[in-house]
Write a protein that holds these residues in place. Structure first.
Motif, PDB file in Angstrom:
ATOM      1  N   GLY A  26       7.780  -2.173   8.045  1.00  0.00           N
ATOM      2  CA  GLY A  26       8.951  -1.305   8.008  1.00  0.00           C
ATOM      3  C   GLY A  26       9.621  -1.188   9.364  1.00  0.00           C
ATOM      4  O   GLY A  26       9.212  -1.823  10.341  1.00  0.00           O
ATOM      5  N   PRO A  27      10.657  -0.356   9.480  1.00  0.00           N
ATOM      6  CA  PRO A  27      11.366  -0.167  10.745  1.00  0.00           C
ATOM      7  C   PRO A  27      10.413   0.248  11.860  1.00  0.00           C
ATOM      8  O   PRO A  27       9.528   1.076  11.653  1.00  0.00           O
ATOM      9  CB  PRO A  27      12.372   0.951  10.426  1.00  0.00           C
ATOM     10  N   GLY A  28      10.597  -0.348  13.050  1.00  0.00           N
ATOM     11  CA  GLY A  28       9.696  -0.051  14.149  1.00  0.00           C
ATOM     12  C   GLY A  28       8.316  -0.634  13.955  1.00  0.00           C
ATOM     13  O   GLY A  28       7.352  -0.219  14.601  1.00  0.00           O
ATOM     14  N   VAL A  29       8.185  -1.597  13.045  1.00  0.00           N
ATOM     15  CA  VAL A  29       6.890  -2.237  12.716  1.00  0.00           C
ATOM     16  C   VAL A  29       5.919  -1.172  12.216  1.00  0.00           C
ATOM     17  O   VAL A  29       4.723  -1.227  12.466  1.00  0.00           O
ATOM     18  CB  VAL A  29       6.307  -3.006  13.925  1.00  0.00           C
ATOM     19  N   PHE A  30       6.443  -0.185  11.508  1.00  0.00           N
ATOM     20  CA  PHE A  30       5.642   0.956  11.056  1.00  0.00           C
ATOM     21  C   PHE A  30       5.927   1.207   9.580  1.00  0.00           C
ATOM     22  O   PHE A  30       7.083   1.298   9.163  1.00  0.00           O
ATOM     23  CB  PHE A  30       5.997   2.195  11.883  1.00  0.00           C
ATOM     24  N   GLY A  31       4.857   1.287   8.800  1.00  0.00           N
ATOM     25  CA  GLY A  31       5.006   1.533   7.380  1.00  0.00           C
ATOM     26  C   GLY A  31       5.308   0.270   6.605  1.00  0.00           C
ATOM     27  O   GLY A  31       5.449  -0.818   7.160  1.00  0.00           O
ATOM     28  N   PHE A  59      -2.423  -4.221  13.331  1.00  0.00           N
ATOM     29  CA  PHE A  59      -1.638  -3.036  13.703  1.00  0.00           C
ATOM     30  C   PHE A  59      -0.149  -3.204  13.430  1.00  0.00           C
ATOM     31  O   PHE A  59       0.657  -2.386  13.858  1.00  0.00           O
ATOM     32  CB  PHE A  59      -1.902  -2.581  15.146  1.00  0.00           C
ATOM     33  N   TYR A  60       0.223  -4.227  12.679  1.00  0.00           N
ATOM     34  CA  TYR A  60       1.590  -4.305  12.172  1.00  0.00           C
ATOM     35  C   TYR A  60       1.638  -3.539  10.852  1.00  0.00           C
ATOM     36  O   TYR A  60       1.146  -3.989   9.822  1.00  0.00           O
ATOM     37  CB  TYR A  60       2.008  -5.759  11.934  1.00  0.00           C
ATOM     38  N   GLY A  61       2.209  -2.394  10.911  1.00  0.00           N
ATOM     39  CA  GLY A  61       2.307  -1.560   9.708  1.00  0.00           C
ATOM     40  C   GLY A  61       1.781  -0.143   9.903  1.00  0.00           C
ATOM     41  O   GLY A  61       2.514   0.800   9.729  1.00  0.00           O
ATOM     42  N   PRO A  62       0.522   0.076  10.231  1.00  0.00           N
ATOM     43  CA  PRO A  62      -0.583  -0.879  10.339  1.00  0.00           C
ATOM     44  C   PRO A  62      -1.049  -1.380   8.967  1.00  0.00           C
ATOM     45  O   PRO A  62      -0.771  -0.752   7.939  1.00  0.00           O
ATOM     46  CB  PRO A  62      -1.676  -0.054  11.025  1.00  0.00           C
ATOM     47  N   TRP A  63      -1.755  -2.484   8.993  1.00  0.00           N
ATOM     48  CA  TRP A  63      -2.437  -3.100   7.847  1.00  0.00           C
ATOM     49  C   TRP A  63      -1.493  -3.781   6.868  1.00  0.00           C
ATOM     50  O   TRP A  63      -1.888  -4.706   6.178  1.00  0.00           O
ATOM     51  CB  TRP A  63      -3.331  -2.090   7.103  1.00  0.00           C
ATOM     52  N   VAL A  64      -0.266  -3.310   6.801  1.00  0.00           N
ATOM     53  CA  VAL A  64       0.666  -3.751   5.758  1.00  0.00           C
ATOM     54  C   VAL A  64       0.864  -5.260   5.780  1.00  0.00           C
ATOM     55  O   VAL A  64       0.814  -5.930   4.729  1.00  0.00           O
ATOM     56  CB  VAL A  64       2.028  -3.039   5.940  1.00  0.00           C
ATOM     57  N   VAL A  65       1.114  -5.827   6.966  1.00  0.00           N
ATOM     58  CA  VAL A  65       1.465  -7.240   7.049  1.00  0.00           C
ATOM     59  C   VAL A  65       0.272  -8.126   6.704  1.00  0.00           C
ATOM     60  O   VAL A  65       0.402  -9.112   5.964  1.00  0.00           O
ATOM     61  CB  VAL A  65       2.043  -7.574   8.438  1.00  0.00           C
ATOM     62  N   ASN A  66      -0.905  -7.792   7.220  1.00  0.00           N
ATOM     63  CA  ASN A  66      -2.086  -8.593   6.888  1.00  0.00           C
ATOM     64  C   ASN A  66      -2.369  -8.566   5.390  1.00  0.00           C
ATOM     65  O   ASN A  66      -2.712  -9.591   4.785  1.00  0.00           O
ATOM     66  CB  ASN A  66      -3.303  -8.082   7.654  1.00  0.00           C
ATOM     67  N   GLU A  67      -2.235  -7.402   4.793  1.00  0.00           N
ATOM     68  CA  GLU A  67      -2.479  -7.307   3.355  1.00  0.00           C
ATOM     69  C   GLU A  67      -1.457  -8.113   2.566  1.00  0.00           C
ATOM     70  O   GLU A  67      -1.787  -8.755   1.556  1.00  0.00           O
ATOM     71  CB  GLU A  67      -2.472  -5.836   2.930  1.00  0.00           C
ATOM     72  N   ARG A  90      -2.162   2.015  15.972  1.00  0.00           N
ATOM     73  CA  ARG A  90      -0.928   2.754  15.777  1.00  0.00           C
ATOM     74  C   ARG A  90      -1.247   4.228  15.601  1.00  0.00           C
ATOM     75  O   ARG A  90      -2.048   4.603  14.741  1.00  0.00           O
ATOM     76  CB  ARG A  90      -0.168   2.250  14.542  1.00  0.00           C
ATOM     77  N   ASP A  91      -0.615   5.073  16.407  1.00  0.00           N
ATOM     78  CA  ASP A  91      -0.815   6.505  16.237  1.00  0.00           C
ATOM     79  C   ASP A  91       0.179   7.052  15.213  1.00  0.00           C
ATOM     80  O   ASP A  91       0.998   6.301  14.654  1.00  0.00           O
ATOM     81  CB  ASP A  91      -0.716   7.232  17.580  1.00  0.00           C
ATOM     82  N   HIS A  92       0.114   8.366  14.944  1.00  0.00           N
ATOM     83  CA  HIS A  92       0.922   8.933  13.866  1.00  0.00           C
ATOM     84  C   HIS A  92       2.412   8.919  14.185  1.00  0.00           C
ATOM     85  O   HIS A  92       3.243   9.086  13.299  1.00  0.00           O
ATOM     86  CB  HIS A  92       0.470  10.371  13.582  1.00  0.00           C
ATOM     87  N   ARG A  93       2.770   8.694  15.463  1.00  0.00           N
ATOM     88  CA  ARG A  93       4.183   8.616  15.848  1.00  0.00           C
ATOM     89  C   ARG A  93       4.688   7.173  15.873  1.00  0.00           C
ATOM     90  O   ARG A  93       5.840   6.933  16.230  1.00  0.00           O
ATOM     91  CB  ARG A  93       4.384   9.247  17.230  1.00  0.00           C
ATOM     92  N   GLY A  94       3.815   6.237  15.528  1.00  0.00           N
ATOM     93  CA  GLY A  94       4.207   4.832  15.575  1.00  0.00           C
ATOM     94  C   GLY A  94       4.010   4.194  16.925  1.00  0.00           C
ATOM     95  O   GLY A  94       4.506   3.093  17.174  1.00  0.00           O
ATOM     96  N   GLY A  95       3.299   4.882  17.840  1.00  0.00           N
ATOM     97  CA  GLY A  95       3.020   4.313  19.155  1.00  0.00           C
ATOM     98  C   GLY A  95       1.956   3.224  19.092  1.00  0.00           C
ATOM     99  O   GLY A  95       1.360   2.972  18.039  1.00  0.00           O
TER     100      GLY A  95
END
Length: 296
Positions: A26-31, A59-67, A90-95
């Motif tokens: 997702g946006p910011g490589v998060f979600g 940590f892209y997603g996290p986990w989303v891309v590998n899955e 990835r922390d809860h803020r997307g860091g």
């Protein structure tokens, strides 16, 4: 794509243009991606185009891309090199805080193995961070060396390192690839690129087309790049990628996109013929060892 390949020691030969999967999140490589079906189609098209080098991370997603990669591409083509990265979370803020304790690095390798459904990882990059939490670099590299000896990792790479860190790591274990920021307007890692070229170690520029994360590295918006592209009748991305292929024989490119159109265009970059004048103009754009600071 042409048949031009570069050998990744321990992992095998790959074509010089691969695919960076980061933008499938997702946006910011998060979600998750906004359109999962579209992301899946991009991966399938990459396989159809003969791409044999995909760069990913847990940590892209996290986990989303590998899955997603495992879901779409298994059973994996025999010649496919899957490269992943460890050393952050990835922390809860997307860091992207560092996570480099040897036990944590081992756990990250096992997490990547599980989500990618692999028994061994072809290439694992150890991501260096300027915010290291007091854990010696040698201990971090040593953890990967142990995993390589155990057969869980076929080859070791380094990401975001300087020349001294590269040499320190080489004294501990064979280093099969280096992944650093480098593109036509960001040449801060020129000394490391030249050293890897001399050693025959593949150099994989991340952000080969620039990035929103790096405001001074917007390669596609540079007026010189645009001018060369207009003369050649191609798009600026193809000029930037063609210059990287010309820059050194050990460069492996992983341009990322969530668009099939851009994917196909990027794969055709090795067909772009830069003339001597084009190369000189692009070479002169930024001094080696620096990043562009002028307006783009």
């Amino acid at each position: 794509m042409t048949n031009d390949v570069v050998d990744v020691p321990g992992a095998g030969p790959v074509h010089r243009i691969g695919f960076g999967a980061m933008q499938l999140a997702g946006p910011g490589v998060f979600g998750p991606p906004g359109d999962r079906d579209r992301a899946a189609r991009v991966l399938r098209r990459a396989a159809e185009l003969g791409i044999d080098h995909i760069d990913t991370s847990d940590f892209y997603g996290p986990w989303v891309v590998n899955e997603l990669i495992a879901e779409v591409l298994r059973p994996y083509p025999q010649n496919l090199l899957l490269a992943t990265k460890i050393g952050a979370y990835r922390d809860h803020r997307g860091g992207w805080p560092p996570l480099v304790h040897p036990d944590a690095l081992r756990a990250q390798v096992h997490d990547n193995l599980r989500r990618l459904h692999l028994e061994a990882l072809d290439l694992v990059y150890l991501r260096h961070s300027a915010e290291q939490p007091g854990i010696p670099w040698e201990d971090q590299v040593g953890a990967l060396a142990e995993l390589r000896e155990a057969g869980l990792v076929r080859s070791i790479g380094l990401s975001n390192v300087d020349l001294a860190q590269f040499e320190q790591a080489r004294a501990i274990a064979p280093i099969s690839a280096v992944q650093n920021s480098y593109n036509v307007v960001d040449r801060a890692a020129a000394d490391l690129l030249d050293r890897t070229a001399a050693l025959g170690v593949p150099f994989v520029p991340f952000f080969p087309l620039g990035s929103a994360f790096q405001p001074n590295s917007r390669a596609l918006g540079d007026q010189v790049v645009r001018g060369v592209a207009e003369r050649l009748g191609v798009v600026p991305a193809q000029v930037s990628l063609a210059w990287l292929l010309h820059r050194a024989p050990n460069t492996l490119l992983i341009p990322g996109t969530s668009s099939i159109e851009h994917l196909e265009s990027n794969c055709a970059a090795d067909q772009v013929k830069l003339g001597e004048a084009d190369v000189q103009e692009l070479d002169d754009l930024v001094a080696e060892g620096t990043t562009a600071e002028r307006p783009l």
